[in-house]
Design a protein around this motif. Structure first.
Motif, PDB file in Angstrom:
ATOM      1  N   ILE A   1      43.120  69.771  14.714  1.00 21.65           N
ATOM      2  CA  ILE A   1      43.274  70.085  16.014  1.00 21.65           C
ATOM      3  C   ILE A   1      43.671  68.898  16.765  1.00 21.65           C
ATOM      4  O   ILE A   1      43.249  67.682  16.616  1.00 21.65           O
ATOM      5  N   ALA A   2      44.470  69.039  17.894  1.00 25.98           N
ATOM      6  CA  ALA A   2      45.066  67.966  18.562  1.00 25.98           C
ATOM      7  C   ALA A   2      44.884  68.251  20.143  1.00 25.98           C
ATOM      8  O   ALA A   2      45.267  69.428  20.448  1.00 25.98           O
ATOM      9  N   THR A   3      44.338  67.474  20.630  1.00 26.92           N
ATOM     10  CA  THR A   3      43.782  67.665  22.117  1.00 26.92           C
ATOM     11  C   THR A   3      45.146  66.866  23.023  1.00 26.92           C
ATOM     12  O   THR A   3      45.716  66.073  22.478  1.00 26.92           O
ATOM     13  N   PRO A   4      45.206  67.474  24.499  1.00 31.63           N
ATOM     14  CA  PRO A   4      46.430  66.667  24.822  1.00 31.63           C
ATOM     15  C   PRO A   4      46.088  65.283  25.318  1.00 31.63           C
ATOM     16  O   PRO A   4      45.023  64.653  25.362  1.00 31.63           O
ATOM     17  N   TYR A   5      47.298  64.531  25.206  1.00 32.45           N
ATOM     18  CA  TYR A   5      47.162  63.125  25.503  1.00 32.45           C
ATOM     19  C   TYR A   5      47.549  62.725  26.810  1.00 32.45           C
ATOM     20  O   TYR A   5      48.527  63.121  27.427  1.00 32.45           O
ATOM     21  N   VAL A   6      46.551  61.903  27.391  1.00 29.81           N
ATOM     22  CA  VAL A   6      46.854  61.269  28.869  1.00 29.81           C
ATOM     23  C   VAL A   6      46.870  59.914  28.845  1.00 29.81           C
ATOM     24  O   VAL A   6      46.024  59.284  28.101  1.00 29.81           O
ATOM     25  N   SER A   7      47.951  59.252  28.925  1.00 28.77           N
ATOM     26  CA  SER A   7      48.049  57.667  28.782  1.00 28.77           C
ATOM     27  C   SER A   7      47.111  56.941  29.658  1.00 28.77           C
ATOM     28  O   SER A   7      46.595  57.665  31.036  1.00 28.77           O
ATOM     29  N   PRO A   8      46.395  55.781  29.223  1.00 30.03           N
ATOM     30  CA  PRO A   8      45.292  55.314  30.038  1.00 30.03           C
ATOM     31  C   PRO A   8      45.606  54.705  31.519  1.00 30.03           C
ATOM     32  O   PRO A   8      45.061  54.979  32.572  1.00 30.03           O
ATOM     33  N   GLU A   9      46.952  54.765  31.933  1.00 32.85           N
ATOM     34  CA  GLU A   9      47.331  54.354  33.246  1.00 32.85           C
ATOM     35  C   GLU A   9      47.574  55.750  34.105  1.00 32.85           C
ATOM     36  O   GLU A   9      48.023  55.672  35.186  1.00 32.85           O
ATOM     37  N   ASN A  10      47.517  56.882  33.681  1.00 25.82           N
ATOM     38  CA  ASN A  10      47.285  57.945  34.219  1.00 25.82           C
ATOM     39  C   ASN A  10      46.116  58.836  34.231  1.00 25.82           C
ATOM     40  O   ASN A  10      45.272  58.416  33.409  1.00 25.82           O
ATOM     41  N   GLU A  11      46.161  59.933  35.108  1.00 22.84           N
ATOM     42  CA  GLU A  11      45.050  61.019  34.878  1.00 22.84           C
ATOM     43  C   GLU A  11      45.777  62.253  35.062  1.00 22.84           C
ATOM     44  O   GLU A  11      46.873  62.436  35.404  1.00 22.84           O
ATOM     45  N   SER A  12      45.091  63.590  34.771  1.00 20.30           N
ATOM     46  CA  SER A  12      45.467  64.667  34.747  1.00 20.30           C
ATOM     47  C   SER A  12      44.864  65.569  35.398  1.00 20.30           C
ATOM     48  O   SER A  12      43.348  65.315  35.224  1.00 20.30           O
ATOM     49  N   ILE A  13      45.080  66.584  36.255  1.00 21.45           N
ATOM     50  CA  ILE A  13      44.372  67.582  36.778  1.00 21.45           C
ATOM     51  C   ILE A  13      44.214  68.700  35.830  1.00 21.45           C
ATOM     52  O   ILE A  13      43.774  69.704  36.038  1.00 21.45           O
TER      53      ILE A  13
END
Length: 102
Positions: free
Chosen positions: A2-14
């Motif tokens: 399983i692969a979860t969404p990647y969010v780079s450390p300098e960003n955030e996601s809603i």
């Protein structure tokens, strides 16, 4: 796998959608497993764009964009919305982990 969404450390996601990639042909089985536990899921793009009828005029055929086709066969979106309670979130997590630990 399983692969979860990647969010780079300098960003955030809603996260408008929280979409997993479930490899090994297990996506549909996971969806059925979660449904049996009352956990709704969705497959927003069951066909990659190049195979959708509205884009047929572009002339693409199955097999020409294998990564897009693989993604379409592996993606499953889990419940995510502002009113989701901690208990409901925990149920989703337990459901997914139970499926892979069975």
């Amino acid at each position: 796998m399983i692969a979860t969404p990647y969010v780079s450390p300098e960003n955030e996601s809603i996260f408008n959608q929280y979409t997993l990639r479930v490899a090994g042909g297990k996506r549909d089985a996971l969806q059925a497993f979660l449904k049996a536990r009352g956990i709704g899921t969705s497959i927003y793009y069951p066909l990659p764009l190049h195979l959708q009828p509205c884009f047929a005029y572009l002339g693409y055929k199955q097999g020409q964009l294998p990564e897009s086709e693989r993604a379409a066969a592996e993606v499953l979106s889990l419940p995510i919305f502002p009113e989701l309670t901690r208990n409901q979130l925990d149920e989703v997590v337990v459901g997914v982990t139970s499926f892979f630990n069975k």
